[in-house]
Design a protein around this motif. Structure first.
Motif, mmCIF file in Angstrom:
data_model
loop_
_atom_site.group_PDB
_atom_site.id
_atom_site.type_symbol
_atom_site.label_atom_id
_atom_site.label_comp_id
_atom_site.label_asym_id
_atom_site.label_seq_id
_atom_site.Cartn_x
_atom_site.Cartn_y
_atom_site.Cartn_z
ATOM 1 N N ARG B 176 61.950 41.241 33.991
ATOM 2 C CA ARG B 176 62.715 40.084 33.223
ATOM 3 C C ARG B 176 62.302 40.266 31.915
ATOM 4 O O ARG B 176 63.003 39.950 30.917
ATOM 5 C CB ARG B 176 62.477 38.589 33.888
ATOM 6 N N GLY B 177 61.235 41.106 31.608
ATOM 7 C CA GLY B 177 60.943 41.294 30.139
ATOM 8 C C GLY B 177 60.211 40.102 29.580
ATOM 9 O O GLY B 177 59.875 40.016 28.237
ATOM 10 N N ILE B 178 59.513 39.240 30.325
ATOM 11 C CA ILE B 178 58.792 38.046 29.846
ATOM 12 C C ILE B 178 57.350 38.048 30.143
ATOM 13 O O ILE B 178 56.671 37.013 30.129
ATOM 14 C CB ILE B 178 59.587 36.720 30.110
ATOM 15 N N ARG B 179 56.921 39.167 30.761
ATOM 16 C CA ARG B 179 55.532 39.155 31.420
ATOM 17 C C ARG B 179 54.504 38.852 30.303
ATOM 18 O O ARG B 179 53.485 38.166 30.456
ATOM 19 C CB ARG B 179 55.267 40.582 31.747
ATOM 20 N N ASP B 180 54.653 39.113 28.997
ATOM 21 C CA ASP B 180 53.791 38.778 28.129
ATOM 22 C C ASP B 180 54.019 37.418 27.718
ATOM 23 O O ASP B 180 52.834 36.689 26.981
ATOM 24 C CB ASP B 180 54.053 39.463 26.708
ATOM 25 N N LYS B 181 54.831 36.694 28.088
ATOM 26 C CA LYS B 181 54.837 35.149 28.004
ATOM 27 C C LYS B 181 54.268 34.395 29.196
ATOM 28 O O LYS B 181 54.479 33.099 29.155
ATOM 29 C CB LYS B 181 56.314 34.555 27.820
ATOM 30 N N VAL B 182 54.071 35.157 30.221
ATOM 31 C CA VAL B 182 53.278 34.552 31.448
ATOM 32 C C VAL B 182 51.994 34.820 31.637
ATOM 33 O O VAL B 182 51.601 35.866 31.687
ATOM 34 C CB VAL B 182 54.431 34.809 32.735
ATOM 35 N N GLN B 183 51.352 33.663 31.895
ATOM 36 C CA GLN B 183 49.956 33.649 32.412
ATOM 37 C C GLN B 183 49.759 33.603 33.956
ATOM 38 O O GLN B 183 50.460 32.552 34.228
ATOM 39 C CB GLN B 183 49.082 32.573 31.284
ATOM 40 N N LEU B 184 49.177 34.532 34.401
ATOM 41 C CA LEU B 184 49.089 34.458 35.882
ATOM 42 C C LEU B 184 47.672 33.966 36.482
ATOM 43 O O LEU B 184 46.846 34.735 35.803
ATOM 44 C CB LEU B 184 49.454 35.717 36.598
ATOM 45 N N LYS B 185 47.474 33.079 37.176
ATOM 46 C CA LYS B 185 46.119 32.611 37.605
ATOM 47 C C LYS B 185 46.165 32.452 39.018
ATOM 48 O O LYS B 185 46.810 31.595 39.660
ATOM 49 C CB LYS B 185 45.920 31.028 36.685
ATOM 50 N N TYR B 186 45.279 33.081 39.621
ATOM 51 C CA TYR B 186 45.354 33.291 41.324
ATOM 52 C C TYR B 186 43.789 32.398 41.466
ATOM 53 O O TYR B 186 42.665 32.846 41.231
ATOM 54 C CB TYR B 186 44.798 34.733 41.461
ATOM 55 N N ASN B 187 44.088 31.537 42.408
ATOM 56 C CA ASN B 187 42.913 30.609 42.903
ATOM 57 C C ASN B 187 42.817 30.810 44.410
ATOM 58 O O ASN B 187 43.701 30.780 45.228
ATOM 59 C CB ASN B 187 43.208 29.184 42.562
ATOM 60 N N TYR B 188 41.593 31.147 44.717
ATOM 61 C CA TYR B 188 41.533 31.693 46.338
ATOM 62 C C TYR B 188 40.029 30.916 46.927
ATOM 63 O O TYR B 188 39.190 30.635 46.126
ATOM 64 C CB TYR B 188 40.997 33.191 46.192
ATOM 65 N N PRO B 189 40.328 30.404 48.122
ATOM 66 C CA PRO B 189 39.432 29.625 48.561
ATOM 67 C C PRO B 189 37.852 30.182 48.831
ATOM 68 O O PRO B 189 36.793 29.476 48.858
ATOM 69 C CB PRO B 189 39.826 29.175 50.196
ATOM 70 N N ILE B 190 37.628 31.152 49.049
ATOM 71 C CA ILE B 190 36.287 31.695 49.238
ATOM 72 C C ILE B 190 35.776 32.536 47.773
ATOM 73 O O ILE B 190 36.526 32.609 47.162
ATOM 74 C CB ILE B 190 36.045 32.863 50.652
ATOM 75 N N ASN B 191 34.592 33.301 48.208
ATOM 76 C CA ASN B 191 33.821 33.704 46.849
ATOM 77 C C ASN B 191 34.308 35.145 46.621
ATOM 78 O O ASN B 191 33.421 35.773 45.949
ATOM 79 C CB ASN B 191 32.628 33.391 47.003
ATOM 80 N N ARG B 192 35.523 35.635 46.865
ATOM 81 C CA ARG B 192 36.015 36.961 46.601
ATOM 82 C C ARG B 192 37.408 36.704 46.436
ATOM 83 O O ARG B 192 37.934 35.669 46.972
ATOM 84 C CB ARG B 192 35.362 38.083 47.378
ATOM 85 N N ILE B 193 38.123 37.721 46.101
ATOM 86 C CA ILE B 193 39.740 37.352 45.819
ATOM 87 C C ILE B 193 40.416 37.582 47.107
ATOM 88 O O ILE B 193 41.701 37.443 46.916
ATOM 89 C CB ILE B 193 40.223 38.152 44.581
ATOM 90 N N HIS B 194 39.840 38.214 48.299
ATOM 91 C CA HIS B 194 40.759 38.194 49.483
ATOM 92 C C HIS B 194 39.652 38.118 50.641
ATOM 93 O O HIS B 194 38.321 38.593 50.380
ATOM 94 C CB HIS B 194 41.567 39.414 49.455
ATOM 95 N N SER B 195 39.934 37.626 51.834
ATOM 96 C CA SER B 195 39.002 37.316 52.688
ATOM 97 C C SER B 195 38.583 38.847 53.460
ATOM 98 O O SER B 195 37.283 38.811 53.972
ATOM 99 C CB SER B 195 39.712 36.563 54.003
ATOM 100 N N ILE B 196 39.390 39.909 53.459
ATOM 101 C CA ILE B 196 38.898 41.098 53.917
ATOM 102 C C ILE B 196 38.301 41.695 52.575
ATOM 103 O O ILE B 196 38.903 42.031 51.545
ATOM 104 C CB ILE B 196 40.005 41.948 54.178
ATOM 105 N N GLU B 197 36.804 41.947 52.796
ATOM 106 C CA GLU B 197 36.101 42.690 51.809
ATOM 107 C C GLU B 197 36.737 43.875 50.980
ATOM 108 O O GLU B 197 36.674 43.916 49.752
ATOM 109 C CB GLU B 197 34.714 43.022 52.207
ATOM 110 N N ASN B 198 37.311 44.743 51.693
ATOM 111 C CA ASN B 198 38.078 46.239 51.452
ATOM 112 C C ASN B 198 39.173 45.817 50.601
ATOM 113 O O ASN B 198 39.484 46.554 49.629
ATOM 114 C CB ASN B 198 38.265 47.043 52.255
#
Lengths: 76, 377
Positions: B176-198
């Protein structure tokens, strides 16, 4: 005090041991003790980090025959 | 032998069709009978909801008539079970009918529970229902810039969804050409960004490259809808302009009401896939309490084991196979690229670099699913 609930997360990669613990912690009552079984060595560090951050209580953590037995108590 | 399948989703349908073929001779000779009870006359391809939420599929593309997916020898009724009488080998349905069985298969699935978190239902968009996915697309389309936060409930169906949605959001706003106007914030329950380590190791540099911020050990406790703040049970707060939720799931209400399992998850033997304490009751798919992914893929591989075992019980009086925990998940990685994660109880996933051919395989599978659920693929 209620009996210890065993969570068997041995040999599981997804959702994984800590995610399993969070699931069962939500089901538990304050004061309940949960024992997580895990074959993932990372669990021994991951669980205390979460437990301490959220304010529950670590009871014990030991490795027996390649299986981690991690006991925690729901504190709030 | 009377085989009763409760649930007409992915797992139940594959079990019924697979069994119908394995037992075609016994069914013709009236030595076996397969009956399916479902809550709906339609079957939804649930992974397609992600595409609906980004305007890439229309909702009507996700459905087929359930009866059209079943082998003709399967007796099918739209009449959901309300009462399980396991000690009498019977169930009672909404219409009041009682069905007796010799072997029962429970594959009733799961449901989202956003109402478990104060403010989440009214404060967040989600793509886990048709209505939600359409609403989410309209919210994305109207969004002109600001902070988009992603939060993840535990447990949830499709563990890959949080990273797939994040990649899709990046692509959508870029297009859409507005990525520079969007801040993406990802919040995850455990202490890495996905449950599968790899997957976590693979996704982290992808997030960094896309400019996605992330916070770990973030389990949603409350959403302050008025002030647009999501709070975690770990004590942190995240202020957002648009909140996207992968909500906590429970098993179906009928499972809880009948006391078959806490939060609707039935205690299940991880190898035999039988309900604990009931050797003639098989459980599969999201309905189990097993520590495996709640995905159509797990349901598919479990269904093949359940069908093989029920057929062998009919033919030789004993089960012959065990579920090894196999799961195969496509991972849409954005930019028309995809990869996959395949694992079982003994072997962790070994993730490959994402590529375009795997994306087109996934796009093809979106259509091939209807062959798969008929038990042909």
């Amino acid at each position: 005090m209620s009996e210890t609930k065993i969570i068997d997360a041995r040999n599981t990669y997804c959702p994984g041991p800590l995610m399993e613990l969070i699931t069962y912690m939500k089901q538990a009552d304050v004061g309940d003790t949960l024992e997580l079984l895990s074959t993932d060595n990372g669990t021994a560090d991951d669980v205390p980090e979460w437990i301490n951050k959220v304010g529950h209580e670590m009871v014990s953590s030991e490795k027996i025959d390649e299986v981690w037995h991690i006991k925690v108590r729901k504190a709030k | 032998m009377r085989i009763l399948v409760v649930g007409g989703g992915c797992g139940g349908t594959i079990v019924a069709n697979n069994l119908a073929r394995r037992l075609s001779g016994e069914i013709r000779a009236r030595k076996a009978k397969i009956t399916m009870l479902s809550a709906s006359d339609r079957h939804m391809y649930q992974p397609g909801l992600l595409y609906v939420a980004f305007g890439q599929m229309m909702p009507d593309e996700l459905y087929r008539d359930q009866a059209s997916l079943l082998e003709s020898c399967i007796e099918f009724h739209v009449d959901p079970v309300e009462q399980f009488m396991l000690d009498q080998n019977q169930v009672k349905t909404k219409s009041g009918k009682v069905y007796s069985y010799d072997i029962l298969v429970i594959a009733t699935g799961s449901r989202i529970m956003p109402r478990k978190i104060p403010g989440l239902e009214e404060g967040a968009e989600t793509c886990y229902t048709e209505q939600g996915a359409v609403k989410m697309f309209k919210a994305l389309r109207e969004f002109q810039g600001g902070k988009v936060s992603i939060v993840v409930g535990v447990p949830h169906k499709c563990p890959i969804a949080p990273v797939e949605i994040t990649f899709a959001l990046h692509d959508y706003f870029t297009a859409r050409g507005i990525r520079d106007k969007v801040q993406l914030k990802y919040n995850y329950p455990i202490n890495r960004i996905h449950s599968i380590e790899n997957v976590a190791k693979w996704a982290k540099p992808e997030f960094d490259r896309m400019g996605v911020e992330y916070e770990t050990l973030f389990n949603v406790e409350e959403v302050d809808v008025e002030n647009k703040i999501v709070k975690s049970m770990e004590g942190s707060e995240d202020k957002y302009d648009l909140l996207i939720s992968i909500p906590e799931h429970h098993g179906m209400e009928v499972i809880e009401k009948n006391g078959l399992g806490q939060d609707g998850w039935i205690p299940t033997d991880r190898f035999q896939l039988t309900m604990e304490g009931h050797d003639n009751v098989y459980v599969l798919g999201d309905t189990t309490n097993l520590p495996v992914s709640k995905t159509g893929s797990a349901a598919h591989f479990e269904a093949e084991v359940v069908a093989e075992n029920i057929a062998s019980i009919v033919k030789i009086g004993t089960p012959v196979s065990e579920y090894d925990g196999k799961v195969y998940c496509f991972i849409e990685a954005g930019h028309d690229r995809a990869t996959y994660a395949m694992f079982n109880y003994e072997n962790p996933p070994d993730l490959k670099a994402a590529n375009k051919s795997m994306h087109w395989f996934k796009m093809s599978y979106n259509k091939m699913y209807w062959t798969s659920v008929r038990g042909l693929l």
